[in-house]
Design a protein around this motif. Structure first.
Motif, mmCIF file in Angstrom:
data_model
loop_
_atom_site.group_PDB
_atom_site.id
_atom_site.type_symbol
_atom_site.label_atom_id
_atom_site.label_comp_id
_atom_site.label_asym_id
_atom_site.label_seq_id
_atom_site.Cartn_x
_atom_site.Cartn_y
_atom_site.Cartn_z
ATOM 1 N N ASN A 1 7.520 8.418 2.535
ATOM 2 C CA ASN A 1 6.564 7.395 2.126
ATOM 3 C C ASN A 1 5.558 7.987 1.148
ATOM 4 O O ASN A 1 5.096 9.115 1.337
ATOM 5 N N VAL B 1 3.265 -0.838 -5.225
ATOM 6 C CA VAL B 1 2.439 0.362 -5.381
ATOM 7 C C VAL B 1 2.011 0.537 -6.835
ATOM 8 O O VAL B 1 0.874 0.910 -7.121
ATOM 9 N N CYS C 1 8.702 3.626 -0.265
ATOM 10 C CA CYS C 1 9.552 4.475 0.565
ATOM 11 C C CYS C 1 10.787 4.935 -0.203
ATOM 12 O O CYS C 1 11.249 4.239 -1.110
ATOM 13 N N GLY D 1 1.979 6.661 -0.366
ATOM 14 C CA GLY D 1 0.951 5.628 -0.358
ATOM 15 C C GLY D 1 0.317 5.471 -1.728
ATOM 16 O O GLY D 1 0.297 6.409 -2.531
ATOM 17 N N LYS D 2 -0.209 4.282 -1.966
ATOM 18 C CA LYS D 2 -0.905 4.002 -3.223
ATOM 19 C C LYS D 2 -2.079 4.967 -3.395
ATOM 20 O O LYS D 2 -2.308 5.494 -4.481
ATOM 21 N N ASP D 3 -2.829 5.221 -2.310
ATOM 22 C CA ASP D 3 -3.962 6.147 -2.358
ATOM 23 C C ASP D 3 -3.500 7.564 -2.676
ATOM 24 O O ASP D 3 -4.146 8.282 -3.424
ATOM 25 N N SER D 4 -2.355 7.962 -2.093
ATOM 26 C CA SER D 4 -1.814 9.309 -2.351
ATOM 27 C C SER D 4 -1.372 9.445 -3.798
ATOM 28 O O SER D 4 -1.561 10.502 -4.415
ATOM 29 N N SER E 1 0.806 -1.216 0.000
ATOM 30 C CA SER E 1 0.000 0.000 0.000
ATOM 31 C C SER E 1 0.846 1.277 0.000
ATOM 32 O O SER E 1 0.303 2.365 -0.057
ATOM 33 N N PHE E 2 2.183 1.140 0.053
ATOM 34 C CA PHE E 2 3.053 2.315 0.066
ATOM 35 C C PHE E 2 4.444 1.944 -0.416
ATOM 36 O O PHE E 2 4.827 0.782 -0.407
#
Length: 157
Positions: free
Chosen positions: A113, A93, A58, A115-118, A55-56
């Motif tokens: 980081n 991701v 780095c 995130g996939k949502d970001s 989900s993220f």
């Protein structure tokens, strides 16, 4: 547009320093900084585990991260040690697959980081910046794959 926060300025500076996104313009670094978060990881702490949903990703600002795979006997084997400026976790991701390896802090680490949502939000809000970020990640992954291909070839000779 609101004043950038001190945190966003720090993230922007870290993004500029890491070298991964050299194609971004100064304003694009500022735009991208709002989508990243900072984290501090203690030595020995697992960042994510092989097989987990990704989900993220780095980028290492300071410290070292051990990339580990589970061997046939169940033991964890360190296959790489990543240092400042290196990214990890991008594959999950970008492709939505499970983690291909575990990552553990080999020392105290400060990480950026994403995130996939970001990343999805950035694609909607700032598609040109997101495209440059994704392209930079693709180029980085491509370089790594070519390096591994070369290593495999040299082992067969």
């Amino acid at each position: 547009m609101s004043e950038p926060t001190l945190l966003n300025n720090e993230i922007r500076n870290w993004l500029m320093d890491c070298g991964l996104f050299n194609q971004l313009l100064p304003a694009e670094f500022a735009a991208a900084s709002g989508y990243f978060n900072l984290s501090t990881i203690a030595q020995g702490e697992e960042i994510f585990h092989e097989g987990d949903a990704g989900s993220f990703m780095c980028i290492i600002h300071t410290g070292q991260v051990a990339v580990q795979k589970t061997a046939n006997d169940g033991q964890q084997v360190t296959i790489a040690t990543l240092r400042s400026g290196r990214s990890f976790g991008e594959m999950a991701v970008l492709d939505g697959e499970r983690r291909s390896a575990s990552c553990v802090a080999a020392s105290h680490c400060q990480l950026l980081n994403l995130g996939k949502d970001s990343l999805e939000k950035m694609l909607n809000d700032a598609p040109k910046v997101a495209a440059k970020i994704i392209r930079a990640l693709a180029v980085s992954l491509s370089r790594r794959l070519r390096m591994v291909d070369g290593q495999l070839l040299s082992q067969q000779v």
